[in-house]
Design a protein around this motif. Structure first.
Motif, short mmCIF file in Angstrom:
data_model
loop_
_atom_site.label_atom_id
_atom_site.label_comp_id
_atom_site.label_asym_id
_atom_site.label_seq_id
_atom_site.Cartn_x
_atom_site.Cartn_y
_atom_site.Cartn_z
N PRO A 37 0.53 -1.10 -0.27
CA PRO A 37 0.25 0.06 -0.37
C PRO A 37 0.56 1.22 -0.06
CG PRO A 37 -0.03 -1.64 2.24
CD PRO A 37 0.89 -2.30 1.56
N THR A 38 0.11 2.21 -0.46
CA THR A 38 1.21 3.58 -1.22
C THR A 38 0.53 4.50 0.04
OG1 THR A 38 0.20 4.32 -2.54
CG2 THR A 38 1.65 3.19 -3.07
N PRO A 39 1.13 5.27 0.50
CA PRO A 39 0.86 6.50 1.92
C PRO A 39 -0.09 7.67 1.06
CG PRO A 39 3.01 6.55 1.77
CD PRO A 39 2.53 5.29 0.70
N GLN A 40 -1.18 7.28 0.92
CA GLN A 40 -1.96 9.10 0.40
C GLN A 40 -1.94 10.44 1.22
OE1 GLN A 40 -4.49 7.36 -2.01
NE2 GLN A 40 -3.98 5.93 -1.82
N ASN A 41 -2.52 11.09 0.02
CA ASN A 41 -2.01 12.53 0.57
C ASN A 41 -2.41 13.27 1.43
OD1 ASN A 41 -1.15 15.44 0.49
ND2 ASN A 41 -2.39 15.29 -1.75
N ILE A 42 -1.48 13.17 2.55
CA ILE A 42 -1.99 13.64 4.10
C ILE A 42 -2.82 15.05 4.03
CG2 ILE A 42 -0.89 11.60 5.30
CD1 ILE A 42 1.00 14.00 5.94
N GLN A 43 -2.43 15.89 3.11
CA GLN A 43 -3.01 16.91 3.11
C GLN A 43 -4.75 17.39 3.31
OE1 GLN A 43 -0.49 19.22 1.18
NE2 GLN A 43 1.29 19.41 2.33
N LYS A 44 -5.44 18.11 3.91
CA LYS A 44 -6.60 18.73 3.64
C LYS A 44 -6.88 18.91 2.70
CE LYS A 44 -8.08 16.43 8.06
NZ LYS A 44 -8.94 16.85 10.02
N PRO A 45 -7.68 18.87 1.78
CA PRO A 45 -8.35 20.17 0.47
C PRO A 45 -9.17 21.50 1.33
CG PRO A 45 -9.18 18.28 0.50
CD PRO A 45 -8.96 18.01 1.65
N LYS A 46 -8.52 22.20 0.29
CA LYS A 46 -9.03 23.51 1.37
C LYS A 46 -10.61 23.65 0.96
CE LYS A 46 -4.96 25.89 2.31
NZ LYS A 46 -3.96 26.93 1.87
N MET A 47 -11.34 23.78 2.09
CA MET A 47 -12.83 23.72 1.27
C MET A 47 -13.05 25.65 1.30
SD MET A 47 -13.43 21.00 1.56
CE MET A 47 -15.25 20.68 1.67
N LYS A 48 -13.72 25.81 0.15
CA LYS A 48 -14.43 26.90 0.15
C LYS A 48 -15.42 27.47 1.04
CE LYS A 48 -12.76 27.63 -4.59
NZ LYS A 48 -12.95 27.33 -5.81
N ALA A 49 -15.56 29.02 1.71
CA ALA A 49 -16.88 29.53 2.48
C ALA A 49 -18.17 29.58 1.26
CB ALA A 49 -16.58 30.39 2.93
N TRP A 50 -18.52 29.08 2.19
CA TRP A 50 -20.47 28.77 0.97
C TRP A 50 -20.56 30.10 1.25
CZ3 TRP A 50 -23.93 24.19 3.15
CH2 TRP A 50 -23.49 22.75 1.80
N ASN A 51 -21.75 30.50 -0.15
CA ASN A 51 -22.30 32.07 -1.27
C ASN A 51 -23.40 31.49 -0.15
OD1 ASN A 51 -19.65 33.05 -0.66
ND2 ASN A 51 -19.42 32.85 -2.92
N TRP A 52 -24.17 31.77 1.29
CA TRP A 52 -25.64 32.10 0.44
C TRP A 52 -25.91 33.57 0.40
CZ3 TRP A 52 -27.28 27.58 2.56
CH2 TRP A 52 -26.01 26.66 3.47
N PRO A 53 -27.20 33.23 -0.67
CA PRO A 53 -27.40 34.50 -1.61
C PRO A 53 -28.50 35.10 -0.50
CG PRO A 53 -27.52 32.09 -2.48
CD PRO A 53 -26.93 32.32 -1.45
N TRP A 54 -29.17 34.18 0.45
CA TRP A 54 -30.52 34.79 1.12
C TRP A 54 -30.46 34.72 2.45
CZ3 TRP A 54 -29.49 29.29 -0.42
CH2 TRP A 54 -29.95 28.61 0.70
N TYR A 55 -29.15 34.77 3.48
CA TYR A 55 -27.92 35.61 4.46
C TYR A 55 -27.97 36.83 3.98
CZ TYR A 55 -26.35 35.26 8.77
OH TYR A 55 -25.71 36.29 9.92
#
Length: 55
Positions: A37-55
């Motif tokens: 088994p090969t090690p997977q990428n341990i860095q978490k992907p950066k999540m974008k903030a959600w744009n809530w148009p009704w808030y």
């Protein structure tokens, strides 16, 4: 089975547990995997903030 002499059954029990706990794990642990088994990428992907148009 209570009528039988427990001495031979106890020896059978002991030898079967010795087989399961001593011999079989050694054989299983010597098994070599065809694909290491090969090690997977341990860095978490950066999540974008959600744009809530009704808030």
């Amino acid at each position: 089975m209570p009528q039988l002499n427990p001495a031979p059954w106890f020896i059978i029990l002991v030898f079967s547990w010795m087989l399961l706990l001593v011999i079989l794990p050694v054989k299983v642990l010597t098994f070599i995997l065809p694909n290491n088994p090969t090690p997977q990428n341990i860095q978490k992907p950066k999540m974008k903030a959600w744009n809530w148009p009704w808030y």
